[in-house]
Design a protein around this motif. Structure first.
Motif, PDB file in Angstrom:
ATOM      1  N   LEU A   1      10.815   2.375   3.751  1.00  9.57           N
ATOM      2  CA  LEU A   1      11.592   1.509   4.638  1.00  9.57           C
ATOM      3  C   LEU A   1      11.467   1.942   6.097  1.00  9.57           C
ATOM      4  CD1 LEU A   1      14.819   1.015   2.470  1.00  9.57           C
ATOM      5  CD2 LEU A   1      12.941  -0.605   2.837  1.00  9.57           C
ATOM      6  N   LEU A   2      11.485   3.249   6.350  1.00 13.03           N
ATOM      7  CA  LEU A   2      11.349   3.712   7.725  1.00 13.03           C
ATOM      8  C   LEU A   2       9.959   3.383   8.274  1.00 13.03           C
ATOM      9  CD1 LEU A   2      12.506   5.131  10.160  1.00 13.03           C
ATOM     10  CD2 LEU A   2      11.797   7.324   9.174  1.00 13.03           C
ATOM     11  N   THR A   3       8.938   3.526   7.439  1.00  9.74           N
ATOM     12  CA  THR A   3       7.582   3.157   7.857  1.00  9.74           C
ATOM     13  C   THR A   3       7.524   1.691   8.259  1.00  9.74           C
ATOM     14  OG1 THR A   3       6.582   4.817   6.394  1.00  9.74           O
ATOM     15  CG2 THR A   3       5.170   3.019   7.135  1.00  9.74           C
TER      16      THR A   3
ATOM     17  N   TRP B   1      11.985   8.362  -8.589  1.00 13.99           N
ATOM     18  CA  TRP B   1      11.065   7.549  -7.790  1.00 13.99           C
ATOM     19  C   TRP B   1      11.737   6.882  -6.614  1.00 13.99           C
ATOM     20  CZ3 TRP B   1      11.307   2.324  -6.774  1.00 13.99           C
ATOM     21  CH2 TRP B   1      10.193   1.774  -6.135  1.00 13.99           C
ATOM     22  N   TRP B   2      12.971   6.431  -6.787  1.00 17.66           N
ATOM     23  CA  TRP B   2      13.598   5.649  -5.727  1.00 17.66           C
ATOM     24  C   TRP B   2      13.843   6.464  -4.466  1.00 17.66           C
ATOM     25  CZ3 TRP B   2      18.260   7.094  -3.707  1.00 17.66           C
ATOM     26  CH2 TRP B   2      19.076   7.919  -4.468  1.00 17.66           C
ATOM     27  N   HIS B   3      13.735   7.783  -4.536  1.00 14.94           N
ATOM     28  CA  HIS B   3      13.876   8.606  -3.335  1.00 14.94           C
ATOM     29  C   HIS B   3      12.701   8.413  -2.374  1.00 14.94           C
ATOM     30  CE1 HIS B   3      17.359  11.419  -4.025  1.00 14.94           C
ATOM     31  NE2 HIS B   3      17.275  10.797  -5.192  1.00 14.94           N
ATOM     32  N   LEU B   4      11.642   7.769  -2.837  1.00 15.18           N
ATOM     33  CA  LEU B   4      10.524   7.445  -1.952  1.00 15.18           C
ATOM     34  C   LEU B   4      10.843   6.263  -1.043  1.00 15.18           C
ATOM     35  CD1 LEU B   4       7.604   7.657  -4.552  1.00 15.18           C
ATOM     36  CD2 LEU B   4       8.205   9.389  -2.843  1.00 15.18           C
ATOM     37  N   LEU B   5      11.824   5.466  -1.427  1.00 10.36           N
ATOM     38  CA  LEU B   5      12.099   4.226  -0.704  1.00 10.36           C
ATOM     39  C   LEU B   5      12.532   4.426   0.746  1.00 10.36           C
ATOM     40  CD1 LEU B   5      13.801   2.061  -3.493  1.00 10.36           C
ATOM     41  CD2 LEU B   5      11.416   2.066  -2.717  1.00 10.36           C
ATOM     42  N   PRO B   6      13.353   5.445   1.078  1.00 11.02           N
ATOM     43  CA  PRO B   6      13.682   5.627   2.502  1.00 11.02           C
ATOM     44  C   PRO B   6      12.449   5.824   3.376  1.00 11.02           C
ATOM     45  CG  PRO B   6      15.214   6.855   1.139  1.00 11.02           C
ATOM     46  CD  PRO B   6      14.147   6.341   0.215  1.00 11.02           C
TER      47      PRO B   6
ATOM     48  N   VAL C   1       0.828  -1.208   0.000  1.00 12.77           N
ATOM     49  CA  VAL C   1       0.000   0.000   0.000  1.00 12.77           C
ATOM     50  C   VAL C   1       0.863   1.261   0.000  1.00 12.77           C
ATOM     51  CG1 VAL C   1      -1.709   1.320   1.296  1.00 12.77           C
ATOM     52  CG2 VAL C   1      -1.911  -1.157   1.137  1.00 12.77           C
ATOM     53  N   VAL C   2       1.899   1.284   0.844  1.00 10.08           N
ATOM     54  CA  VAL C   2       2.717   2.493   0.955  1.00 10.08           C
ATOM     55  C   VAL C   2       3.475   2.761  -0.345  1.00 10.08           C
ATOM     56  CG1 VAL C   2       4.579   3.628   2.221  1.00 10.08           C
ATOM     57  CG2 VAL C   2       2.924   2.218   3.444  1.00 10.08           C
ATOM     58  N   VAL C   3       4.038   1.723  -0.943  1.00  9.00           N
ATOM     59  CA  VAL C   3       4.739   1.903  -2.220  1.00  9.00           C
ATOM     60  C   VAL C   3       3.767   2.389  -3.292  1.00  9.00           C
ATOM     61  CG1 VAL C   3       5.929   0.704  -4.099  1.00  9.00           C
ATOM     62  CG2 VAL C   3       6.576   0.253  -1.728  1.00  9.00           C
ATOM     63  N   THR C   4       2.601   1.758  -3.354  1.00 11.36           N
ATOM     64  CA  THR C   4       1.614   2.130  -4.369  1.00 11.36           C
ATOM     65  C   THR C   4       1.097   3.548  -4.145  1.00 11.36           C
ATOM     66  OG1 THR C   4       0.923  -0.187  -4.582  1.00 11.36           O
ATOM     67  CG2 THR C   4      -0.577   1.499  -5.433  1.00 11.36           C
TER      68      THR C   4
END
Length: 213
Positions: free
Chosen positions: A157-159, A149-154, A45-48
């Protein structure tokens, strides 16, 4: 404002019901399987959600690829949208401050398996307005900064790391976690909304300063 500054919004994502549910799963019959399923559902859900917000804001920003003035106008508009989202988020968190305790259905989580955990992660993060607004804020902020887009990954991951704290406590502390997890659950039910409001106020202040300067 750097995308790194939105990382504390991960606290808002897990505060309250989400963390309480994670504690119940970690205290259940199959804590590892159920918790991992829950984390998988939350991750989807968070990635989407952040990706959709990033794509929409990025598309809107790309539409202003003419002159520099128009481009800056669109960036300012996105800032105002993010500010409005944060204000709405603060209101939602405040209105739900007395409803973050464990509802009756959470008693069934003690017997949950990985499939139930997965479905719970999917549903819980979709139906919570605070989570939807937070994901939209993070995605729009990344697009506003013209970040890939990959800047959303931190943030993702923290979530997940915060959501995994009950499971990590169980793995590290073993049976001693039986005393720690209820305290974590009760604290989240009572105080998480205050932490969320502090974090949200910080970002409202930052964006307000950006708009004024």
């Amino acid at each position: 404002m750097s995308i790194l500054t939105v990382l504390p919004l991960a606290v808002v994502m897990v505060a309250g019901t989400q963390l309480v549910a994670a504690v119940f799963l970690a205290s259940g019959d199959r804590p590892r399987q159920a918790s991992l399923g829950f984390l998988a559902g939350a991750a989807i859900v968070v990635v989407t959600g952040t990706t959709i917000a990033w794509l929409i804001a990025r598309t809107v920003g790309a539409g202003g690829g003419g002159g520099g003035g128009r481009r800056e106008t669109i960036r300012t508009t996105i800032d105002w949208v993010v500010l409005a989202l944060l204000v709405a988020l603060a209101v939602v968190v405040f209105l739900r401050r007395h409803s973050t305790g464990p509802p009756a259905w959470m008693s069934r989580l003690r017997h949950a398996g990985p499939g139930y955990g997965l479905r719970l992660g999917l549903v819980l993060f979709v139906v919570m307005p605070a989570d939807d607004i937070t994901m939209a804020t993070v995605g729009a902020t990344a697009a506003r900064q013209e970040l890939p887009w990959w800047h959303l990954l931190p943030f993702v991951l923290l979530t997940l790391l915060l959501l995994a704290l009950p499971l990590l406590a169980l793995l590290v502390m073993g049976r001693r976690a039986e005393r720690v997890l209820p305290r974590m659950r009760d604290w989240a039910a009572r105080n998480s909304w205050i932490v969320s409001e502090v974090v949200i106020a910080f970002f409202i202040l930052m964006i307000g300063v950006d708009l004024l300067t």
